[in-house]
Write an enzyme that holds these catalytic residues in place. Structure first.
Site, mmCIF file in Angstrom:
data_model
loop_
_atom_site.group_PDB
_atom_site.id
_atom_site.type_symbol
_atom_site.label_atom_id
_atom_site.label_comp_id
_atom_site.label_asym_id
_atom_site.label_seq_id
_atom_site.Cartn_x
_atom_site.Cartn_y
_atom_site.Cartn_z
ATOM 1 N N ALA A 291 78.411 178.286 127.605
ATOM 2 C CA ALA A 291 77.026 178.440 127.359
ATOM 3 C C ALA A 291 76.380 177.676 126.026
ATOM 4 C CB ALA A 291 76.391 179.969 127.505
ATOM 5 N N ASP A 337 62.301 137.010 103.406
ATOM 6 C CA ASP A 337 62.148 135.536 103.253
ATOM 7 C C ASP A 337 60.739 135.046 103.451
ATOM 8 O OD1 ASP A 337 64.699 134.941 102.225
ATOM 9 O OD2 ASP A 337 65.586 134.375 104.046
ATOM 10 N N ASP A 715 69.616 170.484 133.591
ATOM 11 C CA ASP A 715 69.127 169.776 132.257
ATOM 12 C C ASP A 715 70.066 168.656 131.915
ATOM 13 O OD1 ASP A 715 67.879 172.129 132.126
ATOM 14 O OD2 ASP A 715 68.905 173.185 130.478
HETATM 15 P P1 ATP Z 1 62.989 131.076 101.522
HETATM 16 O O1 ATP Z 1 63.543 131.941 100.615
HETATM 17 O O2 ATP Z 1 61.523 132.044 101.375
HETATM 18 O O3 ATP Z 1 63.077 130.784 102.656
HETATM 19 P P2 ATP Z 1 62.398 128.689 100.673
HETATM 20 O O4 ATP Z 1 62.994 128.071 102.022
HETATM 21 O O5 ATP Z 1 61.205 128.152 100.238
HETATM 22 O O6 ATP Z 1 62.241 130.117 100.761
HETATM 23 P P3 ATP Z 1 64.476 127.086 99.307
HETATM 24 O O7 ATP Z 1 64.620 126.658 100.681
HETATM 25 O O8 ATP Z 1 65.441 127.629 98.345
HETATM 26 O O9 ATP Z 1 63.473 128.512 99.532
HETATM 27 O O10 ATP Z 1 63.285 126.046 98.493
HETATM 28 C C1 ATP Z 1 63.034 126.393 97.230
HETATM 29 C C2 ATP Z 1 62.406 124.888 96.598
HETATM 30 O O11 ATP Z 1 63.349 124.141 96.853
HETATM 31 C C3 ATP Z 1 61.186 124.491 97.574
HETATM 32 O O12 ATP Z 1 59.984 125.032 96.930
HETATM 33 C C4 ATP Z 1 61.101 123.007 97.421
HETATM 34 O O13 ATP Z 1 60.711 122.694 96.113
HETATM 35 C C5 ATP Z 1 62.846 122.707 97.144
HETATM 36 N N1 ATP Z 1 63.293 122.373 98.383
HETATM 37 C C6 ATP Z 1 63.364 122.929 99.481
HETATM 38 N N2 ATP Z 1 64.017 122.118 100.386
HETATM 39 C C7 ATP Z 1 64.565 121.022 100.141
HETATM 40 C C8 ATP Z 1 65.101 119.730 100.233
HETATM 41 N N3 ATP Z 1 65.516 119.640 101.501
HETATM 42 N N4 ATP Z 1 65.288 119.029 99.448
HETATM 43 C C9 ATP Z 1 65.072 119.302 98.216
HETATM 44 N N5 ATP Z 1 64.359 119.908 97.684
HETATM 45 C C10 ATP Z 1 64.019 121.079 98.501
#
Ligand code: ATP
Length: 879
Positions: A291, A337, A715
């Site tokens: 039970a 993010d 049940d």
């Molecule tokens: P989250 O964390 O929200 O995804 P995010 O993608 O903007 O952020 P990161 O990808 O670290 O973060 O990018 C940060 C910074 O790096 C951007 O603001 C940009 O100035 C630079 N960045 C992003 N992608 C590139 C790239 N392919 N080449 C050069 N610089 C870049």
């Protein structure tokens, strides 16, 4: 082993190519892939075989509940052998044990099937070059000789020999225990490596690429890989217990303990005070133990979790750790993010600014317009500094969305990256990573000089003295205030190529200009953030982007409201732990963060008492995902490393999906509590009624078989379908449940008490009425009336329990499977009561009309009491 690996480490890339009859450029032909797949099979580690049926049955009989039941069977058999009692009891209880195990096996099998269907949704993929074409295939289709291309964040899918690499490192802890990343190159090794960790030109299955890129030839797949050799067969269906199921387990154990104690007490009372025979009192004791135990509860918990996992998968939240189903429902902070999760990751350059010129608005420039020389030069350099590639139909464009935005802009002006690279061939690359936030490429110019082009976050490029910073920052801030993601670009010309082509060589960077990229918020995010807030969940944005861009977007989507603030990673580093703890509740945006900041944010919130969900996509996010209570990876843009570290993967990368998962998580939790209320209060009622009746000297008011019929059939079966209850309308209107909250709080304890008390009073009254009131001491009538009222009454009152809304609203329509199960069990009970052979088997007597009328009236009483109690608590949810 050493020599095994050295077979490949000593070869030059061209020799590896020859050995595997493949091509370092075109890969394998379709024909040889087919042949090799036949020969080598799937690239998979073989899983341990599931325990066979007998083992599964033994596993189910191995808990205290089943042991009590088995003891009851043994005891009844003993009584049948030694006394004049027959075998009915032993057979009936035995049959119910079999039925119970059968149901448990079936339900568990369907739960497992649901979970394993998810496996294919999280199938890892790899970029492979076959017959000269780049394609993305599931990793289990790889064969030795395949030419694969890997990059930072990938999990190596098979043992491979590197034939080309840039700044490559791999984390091989899984194989070697070495926690630091190992640098890797393509060079042949003269000396045989001492250990796997020394095999610098090999990549091993299961390890992670932490930096750089590689092209490699697969040398071994599946169980032939080093991982396969050491892996004792994997058992992927490991069972995990969630905090709630742990608590319920201990509840069942405690109930069993009470049962054993109560049983012993009953035996003593019965033999000492009521002169029952010892064996008969032993049977009372066993009945009491039966039970007390909610036999079907553990399976209902497993089923509810599995159902939750399935529903979440339909909403695109793929659960990797079953415990996340429960935890996600209770999170109070979601740290997300920005790019791709809160925004669409559909990046388009809307503005650009070539140094010394006016800001250009892309929309206003016609594609056919002849570009000024400066614009052309600006775009050429930008194009050179990307790795993105457009395909003709645009469907399989490859590359980072930020970079794709650049090549799309080029395409608008009829320019291509390949064309740019023809005049400026690339010599080297320092890839982008989210810690340094820049990327540099090195090229030979047509005039014989060399140029390094750097692009990235404005504050991370060390521009030379000649660059006029004020103007640059003015335009940057203007772009950022419009919520544009801004990339700065610069270059430096060299007469001759420096020996070390890294960022240290860049001593005088000239300004090229800026680009402003729009990445619109996802439309579903704004209502999702509102819903989270209503549900007592704070949403926090963590982004690598610039503070102003982050703020502008956070305001637009409702994360950054009055009274809340945004800070940069640098400002965060300036705060000590105490200062941070004091401020944490007001900070809603963290900009220009590096992945290491995420762990600090998670831990700080956790020491603030919060349950934190954290999203991440990069290779460096893995530690934060592990530290969070629910680590969430991105299915589309996330690296394999982040997915491996996560508890949940968002198939659509969408923040709104997290909120859907929270809703489902809360629903699962509520449904389990409903099942507890539904089952456990009947167990309590049974214990008290049994003890009460025995103490009164009336003997056991119910037989063990009747108790089992109530618990397992009446049940148990409808109880399974509580796992399918849909979300209550107000499920997102209450605050998350705190970590150490007892399951009995929030009203459950009181509801169980009210329902148990209702049954104790009702069924004792019915028993007395049936045995003494309507008849002259006819225990079998009392027992029969009690059995029918308890069995049918406790079946019908599932309706007020299953919904917090009024019973008249949807309760009868929104879970058809439950209705069907009730009809089925109701029929079962009626057949037992009216079909003579079965009635005799279960000690059911024939009732007269008055007795039937009383039973029929009484079965509705609990439903009415529970519904009225629910209403008296004022917690009826509106639909
Ligand atoms: P989250 O964390 O929200 O995804 P995010 O993608 O903007 O952020 P990161 O990808 O670290 O973060 O990018 C940060 C910074 O790096 C951007 O603001 C940009 O100035 C630079 N960045 C992003 N992608 C590139 C790239 N392919 N080449 C050069 N610089 C870049």
């Amino acid at each position: 082993m050493k020599n095994d690996v050295h077979k490949f480490t000593k070869l030059k890339p061209t020799e590896v190519e020859k050995y595997f009859e493949t091509s370092c450029i075109k890969g394998l032909t379709a024909d040889s892939v087919t042949k090799r797949r036949e020969k080598y099979g799937d690239n998979e580690l073989v899983e341990a075989k599931k325990p066979n049926l007998l083992m599964q049955i033994i596993h189910h009989l191995d808990d205290i509940t089943s042991l009590i039941l088995l003891f009851a069977v043994a005891l009844s058999a003993y009584l049948a052998l030694t006394t004049d009692s027959d075998w009915t009891k032993a057979i009936v209880i035995g049959a119910i044990v079999i039925l119970n195990v059968g149901i448990a096996l079936f339900q568990e099998h369907s739960a497992e099937k649901a979970l394993s269907a998810l496996k294919s949704m999280t199938q890892q993929t790899v970029t492979v070059i076959r017959a000269g074409e780049k394609q993305v295939i599931p990793t289990n289709e790889l064969v030795p000789g395949d030419l694969i291309s890997l990059e930072s964040g990938d999990i190596v899918p098979a043992d491979s020999r590197i034939i080309k690499s840039t700044s490559l490192s791999a984390d091989e802890a899984i194989l070697t225990g070495e926690s630091l990343p190992i640098e890797k190159t393509a060079n042949a090794m003269d000396v045989a490596p001492e250990s796997l960790g020394d095999s610098k030109n090999m990549l091993f299955s299961g390890t992670a690429i932490t930096q750089g890129t590689a092209t490699a030839i697969v040398t071994a797949t599946g169980m032939q890989t080093e991982l396969g050799k050491i892996a004792t067969l994997l058992n992927t269906t490991q069972k995990q217990q969630t905090p709630l199921s742990k608590r319920l387990d201990s509840l069942t154990k405690r109930l069993s303990f009470v049962a054993v104690l109560g049983g012993t007490a009953t035996i003593l009372i019965a033999t000492l005070f009521h002169q029952e025979t010892f064996t008969e009192s032993l049977m009372f004791g066993v009945s009491l133990a039966i039970a007390a135990v909610p036999e079907t509860l553990p399976v209902i918990v497993t089923l509810s979790m599995a159902h939750g996992v399935q529903k979440m998968a339909k909403k695109k939240a793929i659960i990797r750790q079953v415990s996340a189903v429960e935890t996600i429902g209770n999170v109070n902070v979601i740290a997300s993010d920005k790019t791709g999760t809160l925004t669409q990751n559909k990046m388009t350059i809307t503005k650009y600014w070539p140094e010394n010129k006016n800001v250009r608005t892309v929309e206003k420039i016609k594609g056919s317009e002849k570009l000024a020389k400066e614009d052309k030069q600006f775009l050429t350099y930008l194009g050179l500094s990307t790795n993105a590639e457009l395909t003709t139909n645009g469907k399989a464009d490859i590359g980072d969305p930020t970079e794709l935005a650049i090549v799309h802009l080029l395409a608008r002006f009829k320019m291509t990256r390949a064309e740019c690279e023809k005049s400026y061939p690339r010599i080297a690359e320092d890839p982008f990573d989210s810690d340094k936030k820049t990327m540099t490429t090195w090229h030979k110019r047509p005039d014989g000089k060399y140029v390094a082009i750097i692009k990235g976050a404005i504050d991370r490029i060390p521009f030379g003295k000649s660059v006029e910073k004020n103007k640059l920052y003015d335009i940057h801030d203007q772009f950022a205030a419009e919520a544009l993601r801004v990339l700065a670009a610069g270059f430096q010309v060299f007469d001759s190529l420096p020996a070390e082509r890294n960022d240290d060589a860049l001593t005088d960077i000239q300004l090229l200009g800026l680009i402003g990229i729009i990445d619109p918020p996802r439309p579903e995010v704004i209502p999702a953030i509102k819903a989270a807030q209503k549900g007592g969940i704070a949403t926090v944005m963590i982004t690598g982007d610039h503070l102003e861009t982050a703020k502008a977007i956070a305001q637009e989507i409702g994360i950054l409201k009055a009274g809340k603030i945004a800070i940069t990673g640098q400002q965060l580093n300036e705060l000590d732990d105490e200062e941070f703890a004091a401020k944490i509740d007001s900070i809603r945006v963290y900009a220009r963060t590096s992945p290491a900041d995420k762990i600090r944010i998670v831990k700080a919130w956790q020491s603030h008492g919060a349950i934190v969900a954290m999203t991440g996509d990069g290779v460096n996010d893995a530690p934060a995902l592990k530290a969070a209570n629910v680590g969430i990876a991105m299915g589309i843009t996330g690296t394999e490393v982040s997915k491996n570290a996560a508890d949940m993967v968002l198939a659509d990368d969408n923040f709104a999906t997290i909120i859907e998962a929270v809703k489902q998580g809360r629903t699962v939790y509520e449904n389990i509590l409903k099942a507890v209320e539904f089952l456990v209060s009947v167990n309590f009622a049974q214990i008290f009624t049994m003890v009460g009746a025995i103490a009164m000297g009336w003997g056991a008011p119910m037989t063990p078989e009747q108790l089992l019929i109530v618990n397992v059939l009446a049940d148990g079966i409808p109880g399974f379908f509580l796992s399918r209850e849909i979300a209550e309308p107000g499920i997102m209107n209450f605050s998350p449940i705190k970590k150490d909250t007892s399951i009995w709080s929030r009203g459950l304890g009181k509801r169980v008490a009210v329902r148990s008390a209702t049954y104790i009073i009702l069924i004792l009254a019915i028993y007395v009425l049936g045995r003494f009131g309507l008849n002259n001491n006819l225990p079998e009538i009392g027992t029969t009336m009690l059995f029918l009222v308890l069995a049918i009454g406790s079946m019908l009152d599932i309706y007020p329990i299953k919904t917090r809304q009024s019973i008249t609203k949807h309760a009868y329509t929104n879970n058809p499977a439950l209705n069907k199960s009730l009809i089925f069990t109701l029929l079962g009970i009626v057949i037992i009561a009216l079909f003579q052979p079965l009635a005799t088997l279960f000690s059911i007597a024939a009732l007269n009309l008055t007795e039937w009328v009383i039973v029929i009236v009484a079965i509705f009483i609990p439903t009415i009491v529970i519904e009225l109690y629910k209403r008296s608590q004022g917690k009826i949810a509106k639909s």
